[in-house]
Every structure is written in structure tokens, then in C-alpha cells.
Scaffold this motif. Structure first.
Motif, PDB file in Angstrom:
ATOM      1  N   LEU A 183      25.628   4.211  13.851  1.00  0.00           N
ATOM      2  CA  LEU A 183      25.179   3.383  12.735  1.00  0.00           C
ATOM      3  C   LEU A 183      26.209   3.359  11.607  1.00  0.00           C
ATOM      4  O   LEU A 183      26.406   2.333  10.955  1.00  0.00           O
ATOM      5  N   TYR A 200      27.633   2.770  20.710  1.00  0.00           N
ATOM      6  CA  TYR A 200      28.087   1.426  20.380  1.00  0.00           C
ATOM      7  C   TYR A 200      26.940   0.433  20.266  1.00  0.00           C
ATOM      8  O   TYR A 200      27.067  -0.595  19.590  1.00  0.00           O
ATOM      9  N   GLY A 201      25.812   0.731  20.899  1.00  0.00           N
ATOM     10  CA  GLY A 201      24.650  -0.142  20.765  1.00  0.00           C
ATOM     11  C   GLY A 201      24.002  -0.019  19.401  1.00  0.00           C
ATOM     12  O   GLY A 201      23.303  -0.941  18.940  1.00  0.00           O
ATOM     13  N   VAL A 226      25.252  -0.316  16.652  1.00  0.00           N
ATOM     14  CA  VAL A 226      25.783  -1.289  15.694  1.00  0.00           C
ATOM     15  C   VAL A 226      24.829  -2.466  15.519  1.00  0.00           C
ATOM     16  O   VAL A 226      24.782  -3.098  14.459  1.00  0.00           O
ATOM     17  N   ARG A 227      24.032  -2.753  16.547  1.00  0.00           N
ATOM     18  CA  ARG A 227      23.084  -3.862  16.452  1.00  0.00           C
ATOM     19  C   ARG A 227      21.962  -3.568  15.452  1.00  0.00           C
ATOM     20  O   ARG A 227      21.252  -4.476  15.014  1.00  0.00           O
ATOM     21  N   LEU A 228      21.798  -2.293  15.127  1.00  0.00           N
ATOM     22  CA  LEU A 228      20.760  -1.908  14.167  1.00  0.00           C
ATOM     23  C   LEU A 228      21.273  -1.900  12.724  1.00  0.00           C
ATOM     24  O   LEU A 228      20.502  -1.640  11.801  1.00  0.00           O
ATOM     25  N   ARG A 229      22.533  -2.186  12.546  1.00  0.00           N
ATOM     26  CA  ARG A 229      23.105  -2.117  11.206  1.00  0.00           C
ATOM     27  C   ARG A 229      22.394  -3.012  10.183  1.00  0.00           C
ATOM     28  O   ARG A 229      22.203  -2.594   9.039  1.00  0.00           O
ATOM     29  N   PRO A 230      21.991  -4.245  10.545  1.00  0.00           N
ATOM     30  CA  PRO A 230      21.298  -5.064   9.539  1.00  0.00           C
ATOM     31  C   PRO A 230      20.044  -4.387   8.986  1.00  0.00           C
ATOM     32  O   PRO A 230      19.728  -4.533   7.804  1.00  0.00           O
TER      33      PRO A 230
END
Length: 203
Positions: A32, A166-167, A169-173
Motif C-alpha cells: 500500500l 503488487y495487488g 496498489v489497487r487499494l490505494r484510492p
């Protein structure tokens, strides 16, 4: 290569590490934050590979080594997890930052990150129970094909850690909100303390 045994090892390896634990929580947070993700994922995967190899090739010998080391590992690991959980809770209570490009550019030193990663991995007796003991025991069912089993379990570990790191990163928002980041820190602290409690009571 025995493909049936390979896939058995792959599925067993995945089933043991998918559950949320101290190591997975650490990898998730690094993902994250975008901090040393490759190094952390690789460190976790290589550590698992070493332990799985030891379990599959030397389970009988390892089980007879140093009977006193189990309580040392258990209490030492619990102490570390309590300390690390306290750091996460402190961060949750004090931090008002969201996960933004600016905050992610201030990175924790690589050496300190890897020391924390290795400590969470190698000081947690559950890691040894899952890899050396459990996978080592299961592998004895596949005489002559234990190499295929080990390769499958190791590949599962590599796939999981890199997907998690690396997955994330999709939760960053989601974590652009300060509250979400603080909630994650609290959850990480709880995970660390629950595992430490289980270690202390010997379960």
C-alpha cells in the motif's frame, strides 16, 4: 516432475499462507505504501522456500534438534509481535496522513524494512509449524516425488506474496482517506497481538 504431486504442493502452500497473519499484514502495508515491495516480497518468498525445503528434505532430523528451542522461539516471537503491534497502534493514534504521492516518497530505510520483515518471518514459530512441520509431514506421503511437492509449495508462496504486494496498489484510492490508513494500522496491531497471545498460551 509429477504434476499431480506438484499441484498438491501448490495448493497446500497457498492454503497455509493465504490466511491473514503477521507476515501477510506486513507485505500488504508495504504494498500500500509502495515501499521496497519487490525486496519484501522476495524476502518472504525466499524465506518460505528455505523453510519448505528444510521441511521436505530434513523433517525427521529437524524434529529431533534442540528441544529447548521451541519455547525460546515462541516467547521471543511473541515479544517481537507485541512490540510491532504497539508501533502500529501508535502510528494509528498519531498519524493524520493519507496515502498520497507525497507520503509514499518518504520511504523507510531498506535495511530497517528488511530487518523487520525477516524478524516477523523467522521469529514467528507458526511459520515453522506451517512450512517445516506441516508441509514436511505431508510430503512424506509422496515418496519419490517430494521434489515435485516442494516445487509446487514454493511456487505457491512466490505467487502469493508478489500478488499480495503488487495487488495492494489497487487499494490505494481507498487509503487516500486518513481514516482508512489508521484503521489498517489498528487492524495490523490487533493481528500482531492476537498471534502473540496464541504463542504465549501455547496454542
Amino acid at each position: 516432475m509429477d504434476l499431480a504431486v506438484f499441484f498438491t504442493g501448490l495448493m497446500m502452500g497457498l492454503s497455509l499462507i493465504v490466511a491473514i497473519g503477521a507476515q501477510n499484514a506486513f507485505v500488504l502495508r508495504q504494498g500500500l505504501r509502495g515501499e521496497h515491495v519487490f525486496a519484501v516480497c522476495l524476502t518472504c518468498a525466499i524465506s518460505d522456500a528455505i523453510l519448505i525445503t528444510v521441511g521436505v528434505t530434513s523433517f525427521g532430523t529437524v524434529s529431533g534438534w534442540l528441544p529447548w528451542i521451541e519455547p525460546v522461539m515462541r516467547f521471543g516471537g511473541a515479544a517481537f509481535l507485541i512490540w510491532y503491534g504497539a508501533k502500529s497502534l501508535q502510528s494509528a493514534l498519531r498519524s493524520t496522513e493519507a496515502l498520497t504521492a507525497e507520503t509514499s516518497s518518504v520511504m523507510t530505510d531498506l535495511f530497517r524494512t528488511l530487518v523487520a520483515c525477516l524478524s516477523i518471518t523467522w521469529l514467528n514459530p507458526h511459520v515453522y509449524l506451517d512450512t517445516v512441520v506441516l508441509l514436511g509431514t505431508i510430503s512424506t506421503q509422496f515418496a519419490g516425488s517430494q521434489g515435485s511437492f516442494a516445487i509446487g509449495a514454493i511456487l505457491g508462496s512466490f505467487a502469493f506474496f508478489f500478488a499480495l504486494g503488487y495487488g495492494a496498489v489497487r487499494l490505494r484510492p481507498v487509503f487516500e482517506q486518513p481514516l482508512a490508513w489508521r484503521i489498517l494500522e489498528v487492524l495490523i496491531a490487533l493481528v500482531m497481538w492476537i498471534i502473540a497471545f496464541k504463542l504465549l498460551i501455547g496454542s
